[in-house]
Scaffold this motif. Structure first.
Motif, PDB file in Angstrom:
ATOM      1  N   LEU A 214      15.092 -10.215  14.181  1.00 48.82           N
ATOM      2  CA  LEU A 214      14.423 -10.077  12.898  1.00 48.82           C
ATOM      3  C   LEU A 214      15.347  -9.343  11.937  1.00 48.82           C
ATOM      4  O   LEU A 214      15.874  -8.273  12.269  1.00 48.82           O
ATOM      5  CB  LEU A 214      13.115  -9.297  13.069  1.00 48.82           C
ATOM      6  CG  LEU A 214      12.281  -9.077  11.813  1.00 48.82           C
ATOM      7  CD1 LEU A 214      11.691 -10.389  11.319  1.00 48.82           C
ATOM      8  CD2 LEU A 214      11.168  -8.062  12.090  1.00 48.82           C
ATOM      9  N   VAL A 215      15.558  -9.894  10.745  1.00 47.51           N
ATOM     10  CA  VAL A 215      16.424  -9.236   9.765  1.00 47.51           C
ATOM     11  C   VAL A 215      15.687  -8.873   8.486  1.00 47.51           C
ATOM     12  O   VAL A 215      16.193  -8.091   7.684  1.00 47.51           O
ATOM     13  CB  VAL A 215      17.659 -10.116   9.430  1.00 47.51           C
ATOM     14  CG1 VAL A 215      18.550 -10.266  10.655  1.00 47.51           C
ATOM     15  CG2 VAL A 215      17.237 -11.481   8.891  1.00 47.51           C
ATOM     16  N   HIS A 216      14.479  -9.445   8.302  1.00 49.76           N
ATOM     17  CA  HIS A 216      13.708  -9.111   7.104  1.00 49.76           C
ATOM     18  C   HIS A 216      12.276  -9.589   7.300  1.00 49.76           C
ATOM     19  O   HIS A 216      12.015 -10.590   7.970  1.00 49.76           O
ATOM     20  CB  HIS A 216      14.300  -9.791   5.862  1.00 49.76           C
ATOM     21  CG  HIS A 216      13.568  -9.452   4.595  1.00 49.76           C
ATOM     22  ND1 HIS A 216      13.809  -8.303   3.894  1.00 49.76           N
ATOM     23  CD2 HIS A 216      12.591 -10.106   3.912  1.00 49.76           C
ATOM     24  CE1 HIS A 216      13.030  -8.256   2.831  1.00 49.76           C
ATOM     25  NE2 HIS A 216      12.275  -9.351   2.820  1.00 49.76           N
ATOM     26  N   GLU A 217      11.339  -8.862   6.700  1.00 47.62           N
ATOM     27  CA  GLU A 217       9.951  -9.301   6.676  1.00 47.62           C
ATOM     28  C   GLU A 217       9.334  -8.934   5.335  1.00 47.62           C
ATOM     29  O   GLU A 217       9.753  -7.977   4.679  1.00 47.62           O
ATOM     30  CB  GLU A 217       9.152  -8.698   7.830  1.00 47.62           C
ATOM     31  CG  GLU A 217       9.027  -7.193   7.815  1.00 47.62           C
ATOM     32  CD  GLU A 217       8.277  -6.658   9.026  1.00 47.62           C
ATOM     33  OE1 GLU A 217       8.021  -7.440   9.955  1.00 47.62           O
ATOM     34  OE2 GLU A 217       7.945  -5.458   9.034  1.00 47.62           O
TER      35      GLU A 217
ATOM     36  N   PRO B 244      14.121   0.597  20.412  1.00 46.73           N
ATOM     37  CA  PRO B 244      13.196   0.852  19.296  1.00 46.73           C
ATOM     38  C   PRO B 244      13.813   0.397  17.974  1.00 46.73           C
ATOM     39  O   PRO B 244      14.999   0.585  17.717  1.00 46.73           O
ATOM     40  CB  PRO B 244      13.034   2.370  19.335  1.00 46.73           C
ATOM     41  CG  PRO B 244      14.316   2.867  19.904  1.00 46.73           C
ATOM     42  CD  PRO B 244      14.780   1.823  20.890  1.00 46.73           C
ATOM     43  N   LEU B 245      12.996  -0.204  17.119  1.00 46.55           N
ATOM     44  CA  LEU B 245      13.465  -0.762  15.848  1.00 46.55           C
ATOM     45  C   LEU B 245      12.517  -0.385  14.722  1.00 46.55           C
ATOM     46  O   LEU B 245      11.317  -0.144  14.951  1.00 46.55           O
ATOM     47  CB  LEU B 245      13.569  -2.281  15.943  1.00 46.55           C
ATOM     48  CG  LEU B 245      14.553  -2.847  16.972  1.00 46.55           C
ATOM     49  CD1 LEU B 245      14.131  -4.245  17.390  1.00 46.55           C
ATOM     50  CD2 LEU B 245      15.968  -2.871  16.419  1.00 46.55           C
ATOM     51  N   VAL B 246      13.034  -0.349  13.525  1.00 48.32           N
ATOM     52  CA  VAL B 246      12.218  -0.158  12.332  1.00 48.32           C
ATOM     53  C   VAL B 246      12.618  -1.229  11.325  1.00 48.32           C
ATOM     54  O   VAL B 246      13.800  -1.514  11.131  1.00 48.32           O
ATOM     55  CB  VAL B 246      12.384   1.258  11.740  1.00 48.32           C
ATOM     56  CG1 VAL B 246      13.825   1.515  11.297  1.00 48.32           C
ATOM     57  CG2 VAL B 246      11.409   1.463  10.574  1.00 48.32           C
ATOM     58  N   THR B 247      11.635  -1.855  10.703  1.00 49.90           N
ATOM     59  CA  THR B 247      11.905  -2.954   9.775  1.00 49.90           C
ATOM     60  C   THR B 247      12.081  -2.437   8.355  1.00 49.90           C
ATOM     61  O   THR B 247      11.897  -1.252   8.062  1.00 49.90           O
ATOM     62  CB  THR B 247      10.757  -3.977   9.795  1.00 49.90           C
ATOM     63  OG1 THR B 247       9.610  -3.396   9.160  1.00 49.90           O
ATOM     64  CG2 THR B 247      10.399  -4.373  11.212  1.00 49.90           C
ATOM     65  N   ASN B 248      12.403  -3.348   7.455  1.00 46.69           N
ATOM     66  CA  ASN B 248      12.557  -2.992   6.038  1.00 46.69           C
ATOM     67  C   ASN B 248      11.258  -2.526   5.414  1.00 46.69           C
ATOM     68  O   ASN B 248      11.255  -1.861   4.373  1.00 46.69           O
ATOM     69  CB  ASN B 248      13.106  -4.182   5.255  1.00 46.69           C
ATOM     70  CG  ASN B 248      12.236  -5.416   5.391  1.00 46.69           C
ATOM     71  OD1 ASN B 248      12.213  -6.041   6.452  1.00 46.69           O
ATOM     72  ND2 ASN B 248      11.532  -5.781   4.337  1.00 46.69           N
ATOM     73  N   THR B 249      10.108  -2.857   6.025  1.00 45.98           N
ATOM     74  CA  THR B 249       8.815  -2.406   5.498  1.00 45.98           C
ATOM     75  C   THR B 249       8.376  -1.085   6.120  1.00 45.98           C
ATOM     76  O   THR B 249       7.300  -0.577   5.803  1.00 45.98           O
ATOM     77  CB  THR B 249       7.725  -3.465   5.762  1.00 45.98           C
ATOM     78  OG1 THR B 249       7.553  -3.620   7.183  1.00 45.98           O
ATOM     79  CG2 THR B 249       8.089  -4.792   5.126  1.00 45.98           C
ATOM     80  N   GLY B 250       9.197  -0.540   7.044  1.00 44.83           N
ATOM     81  CA  GLY B 250       8.840   0.706   7.708  1.00 44.83           C
ATOM     82  C   GLY B 250       8.033   0.512   8.976  1.00 44.83           C
ATOM     83  O   GLY B 250       7.586   1.487   9.585  1.00 44.83           O
TER      84      GLY B 250
ATOM     85  N   VAL C 122      16.600  -4.239   8.981  1.00 48.49           N
ATOM     86  CA  VAL C 122      15.913  -4.025  10.257  1.00 48.49           C
ATOM     87  C   VAL C 122      16.918  -3.377  11.191  1.00 48.49           C
ATOM     88  O   VAL C 122      17.919  -3.991  11.567  1.00 48.49           O
ATOM     89  CB  VAL C 122      15.389  -5.351  10.844  1.00 48.49           C
ATOM     90  CG1 VAL C 122      14.695  -5.101  12.179  1.00 48.49           C
ATOM     91  CG2 VAL C 122      14.417  -6.021   9.855  1.00 48.49           C
ATOM     92  N   LYS C 123      16.670  -2.145  11.574  1.00 52.27           N
ATOM     93  CA  LYS C 123      17.691  -1.368  12.284  1.00 52.27           C
ATOM     94  C   LYS C 123      17.131  -0.739  13.552  1.00 52.27           C
ATOM     95  O   LYS C 123      15.932  -0.452  13.663  1.00 52.27           O
ATOM     96  CB  LYS C 123      18.251  -0.278  11.381  1.00 52.27           C
ATOM     97  CG  LYS C 123      18.946  -0.820  10.142  1.00 52.27           C
ATOM     98  CD  LYS C 123      19.754   0.214   9.443  1.00 52.27           C
ATOM     99  CE  LYS C 123      20.458  -0.356   8.210  1.00 52.27           C
ATOM    100  NZ  LYS C 123      21.598  -1.209   8.580  1.00 52.27           N
ATOM    101  N   ALA C 124      18.048  -0.532  14.487  1.00 52.02           N
ATOM    102  CA  ALA C 124      17.707   0.181  15.720  1.00 52.02           C
ATOM    103  C   ALA C 124      17.605   1.675  15.415  1.00 52.02           C
ATOM    104  O   ALA C 124      18.423   2.230  14.684  1.00 52.02           O
ATOM    105  CB  ALA C 124      18.759  -0.080  16.783  1.00 52.02           C
ATOM    106  N   THR C 125      16.596   2.328  15.990  1.00 52.22           N
ATOM    107  CA  THR C 125      16.445   3.782  15.829  1.00 52.22           C
ATOM    108  C   THR C 125      16.863   4.527  17.081  1.00 52.22           C
ATOM    109  O   THR C 125      16.668   5.737  17.184  1.00 52.22           O
ATOM    110  CB  THR C 125      14.986   4.122  15.487  1.00 52.22           C
ATOM    111  OG1 THR C 125      14.122   3.629  16.526  1.00 52.22           O
ATOM    112  CG2 THR C 125      14.587   3.505  14.156  1.00 52.22           C
TER     113      THR C 125
END
Length: 864
Positions: free
Chosen positions: A763-766, A802-808, A835-838
């Motif tokens: 996933l790169v964007h939502e 764990p990941l966090v998307t552009n929408t948080g 969308v980045k790994a935390t």
């Protein structure tokens, strides 16, 4: 017939009313513009074909009005051939040029007014069509009805829907107008074919009709349907003329010249596709128009040959000739014969996949009434009026109107989009009905009004003079001397009232329905899609194909940097116009079917199969939305398998109401294979593995017991998936006749069996809108995935990150190892997306962690 006397008050009144109808029609259609406020004008545009037409206008303006017949910015990796004509785009381009529109918002602003203007011009044309078929009153009614008629005609000319459909109606109506004028003005003309002076007027009118036909053809090859209408009319009119001993030379001259003009014009225009396809600009059109000319000559010569013989010889001879010619054509020219059959099937027929295209679905009675309401009743009345008129005298223009209406009506029954053609026929036939009934009852109305006035005057004088008896005797004597003052026929007056009432209801209902639709802004673009594609335009690599450049199909080669974007075909033009990226499938239903089409990809239940499709199609990004996941799922399943469709993925069940009189409620429940499809694994689970937990144990009765179309639920209970599966298996060992048990799920995110993770999709964007929110899940409306090689990590068990998307939104990607290895799609370092790994990858229960660089994900490198 069409002359305008500027000294006539009536003509000024007519011009004023027609102008009013035009203004009202335009006002109705620009309501979205008047209420848009500060809305971005791009959001006012329809999201499918209108966007592509805007792209064509932009490209036309950027290339000094050169039209392109090949577009590599859609249907990657082959590009798409443009099969429709340039006239609509040229008209819109010239409007932009005149208005000085150069920026995208300016171009959109001008172009969205073009269909509105075309609808206004169509209203004017319909006055003249109505006048030819009746009189000036018929013309006014036809124009007025056309101004308010709803349905596809209104929708296709509404501000925001920038497409050529309203142009098709405009130019086909123009052709029919000129052809009708030829029929009514030339039908009794004595033509000596050897003396051109005797038929040069007919020839001139025919040239004008041929030019009108060419205009329609240069807008869309579908114009050939009106050649078919001419053919059927000509056959019928020749039979009638033979029976009535009427001249037919005018038909010979008209058809020959009209389609000779069409042939010459098309040859000068050039053939844009090989073969004989009548749905594109091929030489097949020339053969078809030659066939019309030759057919008309044969009809004329046969009528001459059989002159003086029994009348029934002529139709019998035609039947025989038709059978012989069909047999000869099928043997001598099978390719052209098959093209004719295929073209007829495509235009008039149905296929399972057409039901997945909203505008191509069949016409239902409910849809017909919603669109034309009381106009349908008046249309039937108009047909009866024509049949009555034709029975009494030779009226070829009304025969043509009947054939025209019948062909368009049938095509609309097959494909609802042709309502936009049928609208003018409904308006015309309704006008004929109302005006005929009025003319029939006009004398009775006069008598009624005269009687009321006479009685009122008599009563007044009686009160003043006190001599009623003498006056009454005199009045009765005058009535006997003047038959025109006899009592009105009240049944005729009743018909006048009914016709007028239906006309008023037709206008009021249609105008109200159109107003509600226009003021509700039905074309507002989906903001989640717009946001996601604008993101794609700014955050994904350029394709190396210039958006504005015109490329030659014979020499074009995609650059190495190019790639495709996989999504359902509905969204292809949005991807091209907004993101300026290249979709694999588009709303021309290209790139959808077949083993490497979008349907096969999204319905694939094995990742390796899906990967093979993307490799073949050169795809780098996949865009999904909640509609593909739910309401459009059956469409994808139907394109994938027209026979089974969504049968193996979803089950529609009927749930009995709480009381015997409350009937059933329907519910769509998912079966286990649904969760294995690529669309579900991507959009519902973000490509992560999903574990089965709870589902419904369901018992149901089939049609053999219930005699209804869907299974009827007899019992349902939510429980652990394993327990539900075991219970269903036990029940099915010895069920009552017609009863079954199964395991189903009502939730998008609760699978019935464990779903493995996808190894090559991240996933790169939502988009921001949440469509399904629970304590553990938040499914967004649109999601963008990148197809990557994936980094290899040796190990066994389950790995997560764990990941966090552009929408948080926070989520965890989890994957079960396969053959002692993980192939992971997310990087922990070097990732440029939002969308980045935390944290790091870790193998659950081992404490082993891994950093994965972006290069490893993109190149398929091994980490350990």
């Amino acid at each position: 017939m069409l002359q305008l006397d500027l000294h006539s008050r009536r003509n000024w009144m007519i011009a004023g009313l027609v102008a009013f109808f035009v203004i009202f029609a335009v006002w109705l259609r620009i309501l979205p513009m008047l209420s848009m406020g500060h809305t971005d004008i791009l959001s006012m545009v329809g999201s499918d074909d209108p966007l592509y037409n805007l792209r064509q206008v932009e490209q036309l303006l950027a290339n000094h009005f050169v039209y392109t017949w090949f577009d590599p910015m859609t249907q990657y990796p082959v590009g798409s051939t443009v099969y429709w004509g340039p006239l609509f785009i040229y008209i819109s381009g010239f409007a932009c040029w005149i208005a000085g529109a150069t920026t995208r918002p300016e171009i959109i602003g001008v172009c969205l007014l073009v269909p509105v203007a075309m609808a206004g011009v169509t209203v004017i044309l319909m006055y003249f069509v109505g006048k030819i078929c009746g009189d000036w009153k018929t013309g006014l009614l036809a124009a007025g009805f056309t101004a308010v008629v709803s349905g596809q005609f209104f929708y296709r000319s509404l501000y925001g829907y920038f497409d050529h459909h309203i142009g098709e109606v405009l130019f086909s109506t123009l052709f029919c107008l000129v052809y009708l004028y030829i029929l009514i003005s030339e039908k009794d003309r004595k033509i000596d074919l050897k003396n051109i002076a005797k038929w040069k007027r007919t020839a001139l009118l025919s040239v004008l009709a041929g030019i009108a036909y060419l205009l329609g053809l240069f807008l869309m090859p579908t114009m050939i349907v009106f050649a078919l209408i001419v053919v059927l009319f000509t056959v019928i009119q020749f039979v009638i003329s033979v029976y009535r001993d009427k001249p037919t030379e005018y038909l010979l001259v008209a058809n020959t010249i009209i389609f000779a003009v069409a042939i010459i014009g098309l040859m000068l225009f050039g053939f844009k596709s090989a073969g004989l396809d009548l749905a594109s600009y091929s030489v097949g059109h020339v053969y078809a128009y030659l066939a019309v000319i030759v057919g008309t000559v044969v009809l004329y010569l046969l009528a001459r040959y059989l002159k003086g013989k029994p009348k029934y010889y002529y139709p019998l001879s035609l039947i025989g000739l038709a059978v012989i010619c069909t047999a000869i054509l099928s043997v001598a020219g099978p390719q052209f014969f098959n093209q004719l059959i295929n073209a007829a099937v495509q235009f008039f027929g149905q296929a399972p996949v057409t039901n997945t295209v909203q505008e191509a679905r069949g016409w239902s009675i409910a849809a017909a009434w919603t669109t034309f309401n009381y106009g349908l009743i008046l249309m039937v009345g108009g047909i009866l009026v024509i049949l009555y008129s034709v029975y009494r005298e030779d009226r070829p223009h009304e025969i043509f109107t009947l054939v025209w209406s019948a062909i368009i009506f049938y095509s609309t029954c097959q494909h609802i989009r042709y309502e936009y053609y049928l609208a003018v026929n409904v308006a015309l036939l309704s006008a004929l009905c109302v005006s005929f009934v009025y003319e029939w009852g006009r004398e009775d109305i006069r008598r009624l009004l005269a009687g009321v006035t006479s009685r009122a005057g008599l009563d007044e004088k009686t009160n003043k003079t006190g001599e009623p008896a003498a006056k009454r005797k005199k009045q009765k004597k005058l009535q006997k001397q003047d038959p025109g003052s006899a009592s009105p026929r009240f049944f005729v007056l009743a018909l006048v009232v009914v016709a007028a009432g239906l006309g008023i209801l037709f206008v009021y209902t249609s105008a109200t329905y159109s107003y509600v639709n226009a003021s509700g802004n039905p074309l507002i673009m989906n903001q989640d899609w717009k946001e996601s594609l604008l993101w794609m335009a700014n955050n994904t690599p350029a394709t190396g194909v210039d958006y504005y450049t015109i490329y030659d199909k014979s020499t074009f080669v995609y650059p190495n940097s190019s790639y495709g974007v996989m999504s359902w075909w509905d969204y292809g033009h949005m991807i091209t116009y907004i993101a300026q990226r290249i979709p694999n499938a588009n709303p021309f239903q290209a790139g959808v079917s077949g083993p490497n089409g979008a349907a096969a990809y999204f319905m694939a239940t094995d990742e390796s199969t899906a990967d093979t499709i993307l490799d073949h199609d050169g795809t780098r990004y996949v865009v999904t939305d909640i509609e593909m996941d739910t309401g459009k799922f059956w469409a994808m399943a139907t394109w994938f398998n027209t026979t089974a469709a969504a049968e193996q993925y979803q089950m529609t069940v009927l749930i009995p109401g709480q009381t015997a009189s409350s009937g059933y409620q329907s519910a769509m429940l998912n079966e286990a294979p649904y969760y294995d499809t690529m669309i579900s694994r991507l959009h519902n689970f973000d490509g992560s593995m999903a574990t089965a937990t709870t589902a419904y144990y369901v018992e149901y009765a089939d049609q053999s017991v219930t005699y209804v179309s869907y299974p009827v639920l007899s019992d349902a209970e939510a429980m652990n998936v394993s327990a539900a599966t075991a219970r269903a298996a036990q029940y099915n060992q010895n069920p009552p006749a017609g009863y079954h048990a199964t395991v189903l799920s009502s939730s998008l995110v609760l699978p019935i069996t464990d779903v493995p993770a996808l190894q090559h999709y991240r996933l790169v964007h939502e988009s921001p809108t949440s469509e399904l929110t629970t304590n553990t899940t938040d499914v967004k409306y649109v999601k963008v995935f990148e197809y990557v090689k994936g980094a290899h990590i040796k190990g066994s068990g389950i790995i997560d990150i764990p990941l966090v998307t552009n929408t948080g939104r926070n989520f965890t990607y989890r994957q079960q190892s396969v053959n002692g290895e993980f192939i992971v799609p997310y990087s922990t370092t070097g990732n440029t997306y939002d969308v980045k790994a935390t944290g790091k990858y870790q193998i659950e229960g081992t404490g082993m962690t891994f950093d994965v660089p972006e290069s490893a994900v993109m190149q398929g490198l091994t980490i350990n």
